[in-house]
Design an enzyme around this catalytic site. Structure first.
Site, mmCIF file in Angstrom:
data_model
loop_
_atom_site.group_PDB
_atom_site.id
_atom_site.type_symbol
_atom_site.label_atom_id
_atom_site.label_comp_id
_atom_site.label_asym_id
_atom_site.label_seq_id
_atom_site.Cartn_x
_atom_site.Cartn_y
_atom_site.Cartn_z
ATOM 1 N N ASP A 46 0.846 -1.201 0.000
ATOM 2 C CA ASP A 46 0.000 0.000 0.000
ATOM 3 C C ASP A 46 0.883 1.254 0.000
ATOM 4 O O ASP A 46 0.370 2.379 -0.059
ATOM 5 C CB ASP A 46 -1.006 -0.007 1.159
ATOM 6 N N SER A 47 2.201 1.066 -0.012
ATOM 7 C CA SER A 47 3.114 2.190 -0.270
ATOM 8 C C SER A 47 2.794 2.805 -1.627
ATOM 9 O O SER A 47 3.194 3.935 -1.909
ATOM 10 C CB SER A 47 4.576 1.727 -0.223
ATOM 11 N N GLU A 184 9.396 -4.191 10.386
ATOM 12 C CA GLU A 184 9.789 -2.887 9.828
ATOM 13 C C GLU A 184 10.354 -1.977 10.916
ATOM 14 O O GLU A 184 9.737 -1.755 11.961
ATOM 15 C CB GLU A 184 8.578 -2.223 9.145
HETATM 16 O O1 KIV Z 1 3.578 -1.080 1.554
HETATM 17 C C1 KIV Z 1 4.724 -1.535 1.452
HETATM 18 O O2 KIV Z 1 5.427 -1.332 0.452
HETATM 19 C C2 KIV Z 1 5.221 -2.334 2.566
HETATM 20 C C3 KIV Z 1 6.668 -2.692 2.564
HETATM 21 C C4 KIV Z 1 7.492 -1.511 2.813
HETATM 22 C C5 KIV Z 1 6.980 -3.797 3.504
HETATM 23 O O3 KIV Z 1 4.490 -2.671 3.431
#
Ligand code: KIV
Length: 266
Positions: A46-47, A184
């Site tokens: 969700d990044s 994380e």
């Molecule tokens: O949303 C994302 O890209 C993530 C990763 C950074 C682990 O959760």
């Protein structure tokens, strides 16, 4: 031709001390690069909301958006294990709703598993999905969907009490049926302890070198995302600089009437 990575492969890799590689993708083109590079796990994180869509946090990301991006990624993925993030509020309400949403993501996007943020509070939802045949990856430590609770993207689990809570949550998630857990932004020694105590693999991001695997946001490691530069995100390229240089050259060529050339014309 490589071999298909499954959740069982990841378990075997941990057993044999083979590090797991993971990166994010939001589109078919990048997913193809990752697949060709034989990455073990591709996460449609969700990044995408921050890195791709320019939002301030991951909170506004919707299930429909995750499905759209995962469908695009899926078209390039054959051997890597495909994980789709469950967006904020798609799994927090209750296990039934979580199952409906996770099921929709798998059915409509082609993802092979989902990822959820949180510890014991999501354990029943994890089990509900796993029992229905949906593999779940956990995510502990700095969980960006809780940014308003944390107040900043700072390192988590630094105090003895916070570290113990994270370890407990990791054990609960394993018991609930998670096949792996993302850790994380937590101290390296805490990540080491959690990784050693668990049978399932841990995949670290800003969690030191002792986790069973590593994940980064692809746009970070390629130097494309310039808004902030996390200390843990090693940059293998400075692509943003290169891209802007090329675009400037193109603009200049057009303005100076140096593009197209005779060879580029019909
Ligand atoms: O949303 C994302 O890209 C993530 C990763 C950074 C682990 O959760």
């Amino acid at each position: 031709m490589g071999k298909k990575t499954t959740i069982k492969t990841l378990r075997k890799m941990k057993k044999h001390g083979e590090k797991i590689t993971a990166l994010t993708a939001y589109d078919s083109l990048f997913a193809g690069f990752l697949e060709e590079s034989e990455i073990d796990v591709i996460l449609v994180g969700d990044s995408v909301g921050m890195v791709y869509a320019g939002q301030e946090t991951t909170i506004p990301v919707t299930i429909d958006e995750i499905i759209y991006h995962t469908k695009a990624v899926k078209r390039s993925v054959k051997n890597s294990l495909l994980v789709a993030d469950m967006p904020f509020m798609s799994y927090e309400v209750n296990p039934d709703e979580t199952l409906i949403n996770a099921g929709r993501i798998l059915k409509e996007s082609g993802a092979e598993s989902v990822k959820m943020e949180g510890g014991k509070e999501i354990a029943d939802s994890v089990t509900r999905c796993v029992n229905a045949g949906i593999p779940v990856m956990g995510h502990l430590g700095l969980t960006p969907q809780s940014i308003h609770k944390f107040g900043s993207y700072k390192v988590q689990g630094k105090s003895k009490k916070a570290g113990e809570k994270l370890l407990k949550d990791a054990i609960v998630l394993q018991k609930a049926g998670c096949f792996a857990i993302v850790l994380e932004k937590i101290p390296a020694l805490l990540a080491k302890e959690i990784s050693e105590k668990l049978d399932i693999p841990t995949i670290g991001i800003g969690a030191g070198k002792h986790t069973d695997g590593q994940i980064l946001v692809t746009y970070d490691m390629l130097g494309m995302f310039e808004k902030f530069k996390p200390k843990f995100a090693r940059r293998y390229m400075e692509l943003a600089t290169e891209i802007k240089k090329s675009i400037k050259e193109y603009v200049k060529d057009v303005k100076d009437n140096n593009f197209p050339s005779k060879d580029e014309s019909f």
